[in-house]
Scaffold this motif. Structure first.
Motif, PDB file in Angstrom:
ATOM      1  N   PRO A 286       0.819  -1.229  -0.086  1.00 33.54           N
ATOM      2  CA  PRO A 286       0.004  -0.004   0.060  1.00 33.54           C
ATOM      3  C   PRO A 286       0.885   1.352  -0.006  1.00 33.54           C
ATOM      4  CG  PRO A 286      -0.827  -1.456   1.567  1.00 33.54           C
ATOM      5  CD  PRO A 286       0.577  -2.086   1.183  1.00 33.54           C
ATOM      6  N   GLY A 287       0.518   2.204  -0.606  1.00 35.66           N
ATOM      7  CA  GLY A 287       1.372   3.498  -0.768  1.00 35.66           C
ATOM      8  C   GLY A 287       2.519   3.624  -2.028  1.00 35.66           C
ATOM      9  N   ASP A 288       2.773   2.410  -2.434  1.00 31.70           N
ATOM     10  CA  ASP A 288       3.663   2.272  -3.706  1.00 31.70           C
ATOM     11  C   ASP A 288       3.090   2.906  -4.718  1.00 31.70           C
ATOM     12  OD1 ASP A 288       5.568   1.039  -2.020  1.00 31.70           O
ATOM     13  OD2 ASP A 288       5.313  -1.171  -2.821  1.00 31.70           O
ATOM     14  N   ARG A 289       3.840   3.583  -5.729  1.00 34.57           N
ATOM     15  CA  ARG A 289       3.331   3.933  -7.144  1.00 34.57           C
ATOM     16  C   ARG A 289       3.523   2.856  -8.036  1.00 34.57           C
ATOM     17  NH1 ARG A 289       5.336   6.023  -3.049  1.00 34.57           N
ATOM     18  NH2 ARG A 289       7.163   6.834  -4.052  1.00 34.57           N
TER      19      ARG A 289
ATOM     20  N   LEU B 121      -5.768  -0.258 -13.123  1.00 36.94           N
ATOM     21  CA  LEU B 121      -6.067   0.627 -11.982  1.00 36.94           C
ATOM     22  C   LEU B 121      -6.811   0.090 -10.923  1.00 36.94           C
ATOM     23  CD1 LEU B 121      -6.735   3.571 -11.374  1.00 36.94           C
ATOM     24  CD2 LEU B 121      -8.823   3.393 -12.879  1.00 36.94           C
ATOM     25  N   LEU B 122      -7.729  -0.645 -11.069  1.00 36.35           N
ATOM     26  CA  LEU B 122      -8.510  -1.223 -10.360  1.00 36.35           C
ATOM     27  C   LEU B 122      -7.995  -2.180  -9.348  1.00 36.35           C
ATOM     28  CD1 LEU B 122     -11.860  -2.090 -12.487  1.00 36.35           C
ATOM     29  CD2 LEU B 122     -11.475  -0.609 -10.684  1.00 36.35           C
ATOM     30  N   ALA B 123      -6.682  -2.919  -9.987  1.00 39.98           N
ATOM     31  CA  ALA B 123      -6.050  -3.893  -9.093  1.00 39.98           C
ATOM     32  C   ALA B 123      -5.444  -3.016  -8.099  1.00 39.98           C
ATOM     33  CB  ALA B 123      -5.126  -4.607  -9.946  1.00 39.98           C
ATOM     34  N   CYS B 124      -4.721  -1.841  -8.764  1.00 35.56           N
ATOM     35  CA  CYS B 124      -4.036  -0.843  -7.775  1.00 35.56           C
ATOM     36  C   CYS B 124      -4.947  -0.582  -6.640  1.00 35.56           C
ATOM     37  CB  CYS B 124      -3.703   0.305  -8.452  1.00 35.56           C
ATOM     38  SG  CYS B 124      -2.063   0.143  -9.490  1.00 35.56           S
ATOM     39  N   GLY B 125      -6.102  -0.232  -6.937  1.00 36.26           N
ATOM     40  CA  GLY B 125      -7.082   0.209  -5.714  1.00 36.26           C
ATOM     41  C   GLY B 125      -7.196  -0.773  -4.767  1.00 36.26           C
ATOM     42  N   ARG B 126      -7.290  -2.167  -5.452  1.00 35.09           N
ATOM     43  CA  ARG B 126      -7.617  -3.196  -4.304  1.00 35.09           C
ATOM     44  C   ARG B 126      -6.526  -3.376  -3.344  1.00 35.09           C
ATOM     45  NH1 ARG B 126     -10.975  -8.413  -6.642  1.00 35.09           N
ATOM     46  NH2 ARG B 126     -12.166  -6.521  -6.676  1.00 35.09           N
ATOM     47  N   ILE B 127      -5.121  -3.252  -3.760  1.00 32.98           N
ATOM     48  CA  ILE B 127      -4.054  -3.543  -2.720  1.00 32.98           C
ATOM     49  C   ILE B 127      -3.544  -2.360  -2.172  1.00 32.98           C
ATOM     50  CG2 ILE B 127      -3.355  -5.461  -4.170  1.00 32.98           C
ATOM     51  CD1 ILE B 127      -1.144  -3.867  -5.131  1.00 32.98           C
ATOM     52  N   GLY B 128      -4.257  -0.986  -2.419  1.00 40.30           N
ATOM     53  CA  GLY B 128      -3.820   0.270  -1.928  1.00 40.30           C
ATOM     54  C   GLY B 128      -2.481   0.836  -2.601  1.00 40.30           C
ATOM     55  N   ALA B 129      -2.128   0.454  -3.637  1.00 43.81           N
ATOM     56  CA  ALA B 129      -1.008   0.880  -4.541  1.00 43.81           C
ATOM     57  C   ALA B 129      -1.654   2.449  -5.200  1.00 43.81           C
ATOM     58  CB  ALA B 129      -0.599   0.148  -5.525  1.00 43.81           C
TER      59      ALA B 129
ATOM     60  N   MET C 186      -5.578  -9.871   1.832  1.00 49.33           N
ATOM     61  CA  MET C 186      -5.304  -8.456   1.323  1.00 49.33           C
ATOM     62  C   MET C 186      -5.124  -7.422   2.351  1.00 49.33           C
ATOM     63  SD  MET C 186      -5.717  -8.042  -2.125  1.00 49.33           S
ATOM     64  CE  MET C 186      -5.973  -8.980  -3.392  1.00 49.33           C
ATOM     65  N   PRO C 187      -4.462  -6.426   1.892  1.00 50.29           N
ATOM     66  CA  PRO C 187      -4.043  -5.540   3.053  1.00 50.29           C
ATOM     67  C   PRO C 187      -5.276  -4.726   3.453  1.00 50.29           C
ATOM     68  CG  PRO C 187      -2.597  -5.027   0.837  1.00 50.29           C
ATOM     69  CD  PRO C 187      -3.823  -5.996   0.640  1.00 50.29           C
TER      70      PRO C 187
END
Length: 514
Positions: free
Chosen positions: A61-64, A79-87, A157-158
Motif C-alpha cells: 500500500p502506498g507504492d506507486r 487501475l482497479l488492481a491498484c485500488g484493491r491493494i492500496g497502490a 489482502m491489506p
C-alpha cells in the motif's frame, strides 16, 4: 436509476463499485475493447488475479505504479488492481515528451511501470522501476493476458483505509512544473455516482469512451459505468472519426463525451443509419457560447446535449447544464452535481453575494487529497476549506454558475479586466469563423493588449477591419482585439481546451494590428 448509497461517502471506492457490479450484473458486458468483450464477472476475476500477482511481487500500500497505456481493458484492470491493494496508479499522458515523462516519473518514483510497447521510447530518460510490457490489442498469448488470467494462491489482502489514494493525475503545468493531483478511491467513486445519478444512467447504458483515461473526463465517464453497471466501449487510439462513428453504431452506444473536434465531422458521415442514432446523451463544454454542433445534435440526432465544468482536482465535471438552459444563459456552466457545493470567494476567502465576481470554489467528497509532495500548492488550493479552482466567475440568485476565465489568463489592459471568454464569444457568433481564441500580449502603453487568433471556415474571407467593426457596440472598446492573427488551427488539449499560454508565447508583429 442510480442512487447514492446511504453510507458515508468515504466508506466506498471503485473496488466496492466493481464488487457490486460483479455480483449484480455478473454476465452483463463491462467492457468492449477491440476483439475483447469482458463481463463484469470476468473483469472482477482479472482484477483479483493481477492484484495478487502485484502482492506477490512485493508491491505494498502506498507504492506507486505508473501506467503508460492506451485506453482499454488492460488500463482499467491495472487501475482497479491498484485500488484493491492500496497502490497508487500514476496515470501518464502519452502525448508528453520523454523529458516531461522523466520528470513526472522522477517525482512519483514508481516501483513498477506498465507500458504499451508503442510508448516504450517515452521512457528513454526515465528511471521507471520494473517495466511490464502490456500487449497491443490483446495478444491472447501475451505477458499481460497471462498475468490477468492466471490464478495465484490467494493471500490476505491489506487492511486499507476507505479514503486511501487511488491515482495521481499530473496537471498541465501552465505555471511551471506539473503537480501530481492525488485522488482517493472514495473521491473517484463519489464523482462517478454523482455523475451517473444526474444523468439517470441504468445498467443498459453503453459508453463510447473516446477521452483518454489519463485525463479526468475519460476517467469520470468510465467510472460512471462502474457506478451504474453499464458498458464501456473503448475506441482505439488509431481510430479516425469515421471508425469511431462506426463503432458507436455497431455497439449501440447510448452516451459519449466526444467533443466537437470529433462530433463535428460526423455531420457529413451519415450519422443516422437506417433511421437510427443510438446516442441519447452527449456531454460537451459549457460557458463558451453555443456551438452549432450542439444544436445539430439536439435537433437532428435527438440526443440530449449536456454541458459541464470541472477540474482534475474534483475528479471531473462538477456542474452540468442542459441545452435549453445553455440557450437561456449561454455563458453559464449550470448547477452542481448532487455531491458538490459551489461558491464564489474573494482573495481573502470571504463568500461573495450573487452577481459579484470572484474565484469559483468547490467542496464535496470528490475533492482531491492534495498535490503529491507539494504542501505549499496543496495549502493554497485547499487552505480555506474549499477547493480554490483558479477560475474566475459569478453565481446568480438561482445558484447557477458563470465562468469568466482562468485567473492567470485574465488580461489587464490599462487597469481594466478583460476575460478572454467574453472576446471568444463574439467570434463564436461570426458565421465565417471556424475557431478563435484570444490572449494577453505585452503593450507599452496599456501594459497588456488583447490579441485574437482566428481560424476561418474553408472558402470564407474576413478582414481585420470587418472584425473590428463587428466588435463595436457589442463589447467595450478596451476589450476589443488590438492585434488579430489568422491561423490554420489553434492549440488545444485532448478535450478541446484552448492552450492560451501557447498563444501568448507567439510573436506580435505590426502587420497584425487591427
Amino acid at each position: 436509476m442510480v442512487s447514492v448509497p446511504s453510507m458515508h461517502p468515504r466508506d466506498f471506492s471503485l473496488d466496492t463499485l466493481l464488487a457490486n457490479c460483479a455480483a449484480r450484473h455478473a454476465h452483463r458486458l463491462a467492457a468492449v475493447d477491440g476483439p475483447q468483450r469482458l463481463t463484469w464477472a470476468a473483469l472482477e476475476t482479472r482484477v483479483d488475479n493481477l492484484a495478487h500477482w502485484l502482492l506477490a511481487r512485493g508491491i505494498a500500500p502506498g507504492d506507486r505504479l505508473a501506467l503508460l497505456l492506451t485506453d482499454g481493458t488492460p488500463f482499467l484492470t491495472t487501475l482497479l488492481a491498484c485500488g484493491r491493494i492500496g497502490a497508487i496508479a500514476v496515470l501518464l499522458n502519452w502525448r508528453l515528451a520523454p523529458g516531461e515523462i522523466a520528470w513526472i516519473i522522477g517525482n512519483a518514483e514508481p516501483a513498477m511501470t506498465f507500458v504499451n510497447p508503442r510508448f516504450a521510447g517515452l521512457l528513454a530518460e526515465a528511471e521507471a522501476g520494473e517495466v511490464i510490457a502490456v500487449d497491443e490489442r490483446h495478444d491472447p498469448h501475451g505477458a499481460f493476458e497471462t498475468l490477468a488470467t492466471t490464478a495465484l494462491p490467494r493471500g490476505t489482502m491489506p487492511d486499507l483505509a476507505p479514503d486511501r489514494p487511488l491515482y495521481m493525475m499530473y496537471t498541465s503545468g501552465t505555471t511551471g512544473r506539473p503537480k501530481g493531483c492525488l485522488q482517493a478511491g472514495s473521491a473517484v467513486a463519489a464523482s462517478a455516482l454523482g455523475f451517473a445519478q444526474h444523468r439517470g444512467f441504468l445498467h443498459s447504458e453503453r459508453l463510447l469512451s473516446v477521452n483518454p483515461l489519463f485525463h479526468v473526463v475519460g476517467m469520470q465517464q468510465v467510472a460512471a459505468m462502474l457506478a451504474c453497471g453499464g458498458t464501456s466501449v473503448f475506441a482505439g487510439r488509431d481510430d479516425d472519426n469515421a471508425a469511431i462513428l462506426d463503432l458507436l453504431h455497431r455497439e449501440g452506444c447510448t452516451t459519449t463525451s466526444a467533443f466537437p473536434t470529433i462530433a463535428f465531422p460526423w455531420q457529413a458521415m451519415e450519422p443516422i443509419r437506417n433511421g437510427v442514432m443510438p446516442l441519447t446523451n452527449y456531454t460537451g463544454g459549457a460557458g463558451m457560447g453555443r456551438p452549432q454542433i450542439y444544436e445539430f445534435i439536439e435537433q437532428q440526432w435527438d440526443a440530449r446535449v449536456i454541458g459541464g465544468y470541472g477540474q482534475t482536482e474534483i475528479c471531473g465535471f462538477a456542474t452540468f447544464i442542459d441545452y435549453p438552459d445553455m440557450i437561456e444563459a449561454p455563458r453559464s456552466i449550470g448547477w452542481t452535481l448532487p455531491h458538490v457545493t459551489m461558491t464564489v470567494l474573494d482573495p481573502q476567502g470571504h463568500h461573495l453575494p450573487p452577481g459579484a465576481e470572484g474565484e469559483l470554489a468547490l467542496r464535496g467528497p470528490s475533492v482531491m487529497l492534495g498535490y503529491w509532495r507539494n504542501p505549499e500548492a496543496s495549502e493554497a488550493a485547499l487552505g480555506h476549506g474549499w477547493l480554490r479552482t483558479g477560475d474566475l466567475g459569478t453565481m446568480d440568485e438561482r445558484g447557477r454558475g458563470y465562468l469568466l476565465g482562468r485567473a492567470k489568463e485574465l488580461i489587464k489592459t490599462g487597469g481594466e479586466n478583460v476575460y478572454p471568454a467574453e472576446v471568444d464569444a463574439i467570434f463564436a457568433a461570426m458565421p465565417e469563423v471556424a475557431d478563435a481564441g484570444c490572449c494577453g500580449v505585452p503593450d507599452r502603453q496599456w501594459g497588456e493588449a488583447v490579441k485574437a487568433f482566428v481560424v476561418l471556415k474553408p472558402g470564407m474571407e474576413l478582414t481585420r477591419a470587418v472584425i473590428t467593426a463587428r466588435f463595436k457596440g457589442q463589447i467595450a472598446g478596451y476589450k476589443r482585439p488590438r492585434y488579430i492573427e489568422f491561423v490554420d488551427s489553434l492549440p488545444r488539449d485532448p478535450i478541446g481546451k484552448l492552450l492560451r499560454r501557447e498563444l501568448s508565447a507567439r510573436p506580435v508583429t505590426p502587420d497584425q494590428a487591427a
